[in-house]
Design an enzyme around this catalytic site. Sequence first.
Site, mmCIF file in Angstrom:
data_model
loop_
_atom_site.group_PDB
_atom_site.id
_atom_site.type_symbol
_atom_site.label_atom_id
_atom_site.label_comp_id
_atom_site.label_asym_id
_atom_site.label_seq_id
_atom_site.Cartn_x
_atom_site.Cartn_y
_atom_site.Cartn_z
ATOM 1 N N ASP A 85 0.831 -1.207 0.000
ATOM 2 C CA ASP A 85 0.000 0.000 0.000
ATOM 3 C C ASP A 85 0.864 1.254 0.000
ATOM 4 O OD1 ASP A 85 -1.634 -2.155 0.693
ATOM 5 O OD2 ASP A 85 -3.023 -0.863 1.780
ATOM 6 N N CYS A 126 2.238 -7.518 5.541
ATOM 7 C CA CYS A 126 1.630 -6.271 5.094
ATOM 8 C C CYS A 126 0.103 -6.389 5.071
ATOM 9 C CB CYS A 126 2.191 -5.843 3.752
ATOM 10 S SG CYS A 126 1.779 -6.924 2.389
ATOM 11 N N LYS A 128 -2.914 -6.442 3.462
ATOM 12 C CA LYS A 128 -3.945 -7.325 2.907
ATOM 13 C C LYS A 128 -3.624 -8.791 3.113
ATOM 14 C CE LYS A 128 -5.763 -3.552 1.809
ATOM 15 N NZ LYS A 128 -4.658 -2.758 2.375
ATOM 16 N N GLU A 448 -6.527 3.566 -1.157
ATOM 17 C CA GLU A 448 -6.325 4.339 0.066
ATOM 18 C C GLU A 448 -5.926 5.767 -0.296
ATOM 19 O OE1 GLU A 448 -4.916 0.937 3.259
ATOM 20 O OE2 GLU A 448 -3.462 2.388 2.538
ATOM 21 N N SER A 474 -5.667 4.826 4.628
ATOM 22 C CA SER A 474 -4.629 4.064 5.293
ATOM 23 C C SER A 474 -4.886 4.067 6.791
ATOM 24 C CB SER A 474 -3.270 4.709 5.017
ATOM 25 O OG SER A 474 -2.301 4.251 5.921
#
Length: 560
Positions: A85, A126, A128, A448, A474
């Site tokens: 992200d 991370c 996801k 995001e 985020s």
Amino acid sequence: MTGENLRWRSQTLYDGVSRAAARAYVKGIGFTDADLEKPIVGVFHSWIETMTCNINQRDQAQWVKDGVRQSGGAPMEVNTIAISDGVTMGVEGMKASLVSRELIADSIELVGRAHYFDGAVVLVACDKTIPAGAMALVRLDIPAVMVYGGTILPGKFHGRDVTILDVFEAVGAVAAGKMSGEELRALESVACPGAGACGGQYTANTMAMAIEFLGLAPMGSSRAPAVDARRRDVDGWVGQLAVEAIRKDLRPSHILTRASFENAIAGVVSSGGSTNAVLHLLALAREANIPLEIDDFDRISRRTPLLGDLKPGGRFVAADLDQAGGSAVLAQRLIEGGYMDGSQMTVTGRTLWEEVAGAHETPGQEVIWPLDRPLKTHGGLLILRGNLAPDGCVVKVAGHERVLHRGPARVFDSEEDCMRAVTRRQIKPGDVVVIRYEGPSGGPGMREMLGVTAAIQGTGLGDSVALLTDGRFSGATHGLMIAHVAPEAAQRGPIAAVQEGDSILIDVNNRRLDLEVPPEEIERRLRNWQPRPPRYTGGVFAKYAAMVSSASQGAITRPQ
């Protein structure tokens, strides 16, 4: 299953004369007849050389495999993908982030079904990868353990701790003339000092805590930072625990209940966690066929105090939580206060209360506040509704006090358009920034908005501007920022009817988000609304846009 056949799945693949070819293939990579007489444990991870979060997962996977072997299992390592992200923030590539949740879950499920693992360990890091790993294990419903790879340590800049959020906000500060380009370059060079996921109570650390409170990861397994020497012992223990789960036939369906989801939500809102947890827990509940609705988050947040003084709303990072005693201290507090159900089962075979009863709180720690002196009497995430969000939206209230805002709409049909306006100083105090067509299907992928929200903070407008979007934020976002507005603009949601200069009212205490335009005018605008041509007509994004549900349903993909 003690004393019984622990290979009730893998025997289908490897036993008998007809399976000689299958045995030949795996013997060719080093497995022996003795290995194939043991329970096979899939060790899944998402090592990838694109980010700090997952960069040491190959090493961590070896430690997990050592633990599996020590307990009498045979590990098989599987590598899936991950999308950063942070790296992709603010560009078209960020559309891939939420899409990757479904792809990662699908890939773990596919390999697990095809190769008949008796059990599994999913090593996550991370953002996801954590919900994706949990979703896959729910689908497979085999004995399994999740383990978080650990947080990054904070960087040091001018004698203070910094995280990646400081870099994003510095971009806005440079645009406002408050920081030089040379200072920004110096900051970016020290903000991420090594392996590990983003350091505040952002999405990765929020979801790592959530899977512990759900019971899918052993309590305390997330607390050691990624580069800490303790990770070797933790990962080895998890490997052993996976084999023990096979012996006990302890599967996700034996652990996940409505009460365990409420425990996870209480932990998220009490720690000041990420708005993304709403999406991910809704999605996981749907995989588990457990009733959970977006309004449940507001109900639980109303009754649960904010105790975590964690970034982005607070002072401390995840490594500080580790030093304070870890997430077990928070769970212990919440169970003692009646905000969590300590009777729920965990992957160790012990209840949540048994797991946290002996938690050691570091004397004098200031990260987790006492029950009788909370930071706030309610949790950090709330759900708003109104004529702009009939199906709901999410606002994070940890770290700021503004609960009422009325202002003119500044309307942007993409994140990039808004970012240009922010950096050119075209947003003024009092504005309500509206970013639309960034929802699950409209984006597609529900990007995001940390780049935009951090730039607003960096330009000094964080206390005077509000922002709402049908996209996501985020976990590092803070300020009066409203996400997941549903229905989204691409699905003819009322956010598509907003025009430049319209008055928008945000009333957090009354849980309202309203466009102050007569209802008949809103309906007239929506009648005249025309859907936009799809941004992608083929490939993964087109498939996702065609199958994804509303954010209020967790943005899951389901067959049409």
